[in-house]
Structure formats: C-alpha cells, structure tokens
Design an enzyme around this catalytic site. Structure first.
Site, PDB file in Angstrom:
ATOM      1  N   ASP A 123      39.162  36.849  43.626  1.00 57.66           N
ATOM      2  CA  ASP A 123      38.632  37.841  42.707  1.00 57.66           C
ATOM      3  C   ASP A 123      39.088  39.205  43.234  1.00 57.66           C
ATOM      4  O   ASP A 123      39.520  39.320  44.383  1.00 57.66           O
ATOM      5  CB  ASP A 123      37.099  37.727  42.682  1.00 57.66           C
TER       6      ASP A 123
ATOM      7  N   ASP B  37      37.533  42.938  42.189  1.00 61.78           N
ATOM      8  CA  ASP B  37      36.514  43.963  42.403  1.00 61.78           C
ATOM      9  C   ASP B  37      35.371  43.447  43.277  1.00 61.78           C
ATOM     10  O   ASP B  37      34.817  42.368  43.025  1.00 61.78           O
ATOM     11  CB  ASP B  37      35.952  44.443  41.065  1.00 61.78           C
TER      12      ASP B  37
END
Length: 287
Positions: A87, A89
């Site tokens: 991922d 953020d």
C-alpha cells in the site's frame, strides 16, 4: 518459525529465550540473524508448530511489557523469485495524499468529515473517494509536483526498497490515492508496477472527479494475483504490506501478509504486524 525484531541497543536474546521457554515449557533456542538493518536486530526461533493468532497476540503483548519488540510468524524464508506488494499512503509514506491535497485547497475539514462518514460505515469506498475528490476541483495539476517533494518515506522504506532491488525482487505499489504521485514514486525507487486512481483534468486544472478503475480492496488483491501469474511467483514468496482494512484482502492473498503501523481495523483480522521496527527489517525475511 518466529522472527523477533528488537532495537539494536535494547535487545536481550537470553531473556527472550527464557521468556519463550517459560511460556511454552520447552527449550527455546534463539538464533541471531546476520545484520541487515541499521537499527534493528532479528532473532529467530525455529518452533516446530505454527502458533494460532490468539497465542501470537498474547506473546506479543507479554514481550512488549519489557521492551519495544515486534514479532512475525512465517513458514519459511524467501528465496528465488520474490514479489513485494505495498500500500502507499501511511505505509510507504507517512502522509495520506488526499488529506495533503485538501490542505492545499483549504478544504481539509470537509474532506476529513467525509472520511469520518466512511469509517462509520455510512459511505462505501467508491462513494467516499468521489465525494472527497469533488473538493479538489480547480486545483492546478502542478500541485502534484509541489506536494511530492513534501512527502516523507516511512522509517526504513528507502533502505528496504534499495535492498529489494539488490535481491532482484519484484516490487509493486497499489494505492487508493493518485497515479500522479505513484508515477513519481515509481521512478524514484525503480518500482516495477503501480496501480492508483486517475483524477480527471482539463488543461492545467483538476475536475474533481475520478475516472477509470477505482483501486479499492478488491483491485489491490486482484492486482497481486495478476502479478503472481505474470511473474510466475509462488504464493509463499509473495509479501504484502499495508496499514488499513482496505489492504486485508491483499494481505490474505499473499504468502506473508504484514500490517505496518497498522490501524485496529486491520490488526483485528491479521496475525502479523509491526508496531515499532523500521520497514527495512523485512529484509530479514530472505534466506
């Protein structure tokens, strides 16, 4: 086997061995791995049987009473062809890009309210994304250049990505954020594949809408499976790393799913996570 990550200046393998021996009523022979992280060491206990999640949670809590120590359980070390999926953020970088864009636009409170609605279950991911992006209307496209250089990689991320490149591991980043940021990150760190959302624009202004496939939890999982097939990599040699509930399916589809500074919504559904260590400790996963 169990991997324990401790700060180099606060590691005590003897005490760790004694604590494990007391808990499991059997000798616990700890092996210190060769150093690959600047700040954290890795001790391995090659226990015969995999422990259930409840035991891992209890063990983690007991060990953390004494020091900032992380643990993860794996069936084998990584070797040959390897794929890491991340991922973006709050995982690879400290910030949430849409929040930072909202600050630039002066609409942070409005966007935060939509995020809160989504977290309370009143909006699904797609609805929340579209609603938040609406507030970004009329921002200049050049904002991405300005913003990118103000983002901060999480602790140990540059070292991990450099180490993965040296090991010829494939890397991918799947983000519910925006492709303008991901493309810059891909270039800086030589990432193999990226998936993210596209903010519509006319000329040099954002329209406040998103087009194309929205990268949600299902797309993250499907992207991992697509790359697994394309690169012909065995599941046990796939590592997925994320921090939120929308990463859970991706973590479950991998051989080693790890929450990194994870939110409780993800932690409650996984067995492996890292609370304290820098991300370069993941280099200890290699044989």
């Amino acid at each position: 086997m169990l991997l324990f990550f401790s700060p180099k200046n606060d590691s005590d393998p003897q005490r760790l061995s004694e604590a494990l021996s007391d808990r499991f009523k059997q000798p616990a022979f700890i092996e210190r791995r060769s150093e690959v992280s600047k700040e954290y060491v890795c001790d391995v206990w090659n226990i015969d049987n995999a422990l259930p999640r409840e035991e891992l949670v209890y063990l983690r809590q007991e060990l953390q009473r004494f020091r900032k120590i992380d643990l993860i359980q794996i069936s084998s070390f990584l070797n040959n062809d390897v794929l890491f999926c991340f991922d973006m953020d709050s995982t690879l970088i400290q910030e949430e890009v849409i929040d930072e864009l909202a600050r630039y636009a002066g609409v942070y409170e409005e966007v935060a309210h939509v995020t809160k609605e989504a977290m309370e279950g009143n909006l699904n991911f797609h609805e929340a994304l579209q609603k938040r992006c609406h507030y970004l209307k009329d921002l200049p496209v050049s904002i991405f250049d300005e913003l990118y250089f103000k983002l901060h990689a999480n602790h140990g991320v540059p070292e991990l990505l450099q180490g993965l490149k040296k090991k010829n591991a494939k890397t991918a980043v799947f983000s519910g954020g925006f492709i303008d940021i991901l493309e810059r990150f891909k270039q800086e760190y030589s990432i193999d594949e990226v998936r993210a959302n596209y903010l519509d624009r006319v000329g040099d202004k954002l329209l406040g809408t998103v087009s194309g496939t929205v990268v949600d939890k299902n797309i993250k999982r499907d992207s991992l499976l697509e790359l697994q097939s394309r690169f012909q990599i065995r599941k046990e040699n796939i590592v997925a790393v994320g921090d939120g509930a929308n990463d859970q399916l991706m973590l479950e589809a991998s051989g080693i799913g790890i929450g990194f500074h994870a939110k409780e919504g993800l932690k409650s559904n996984i067995s492996n996570w890292i609370d304290f260590a820098s991300m370069d400790v993941l280099l200890y996963l290699f044989a």
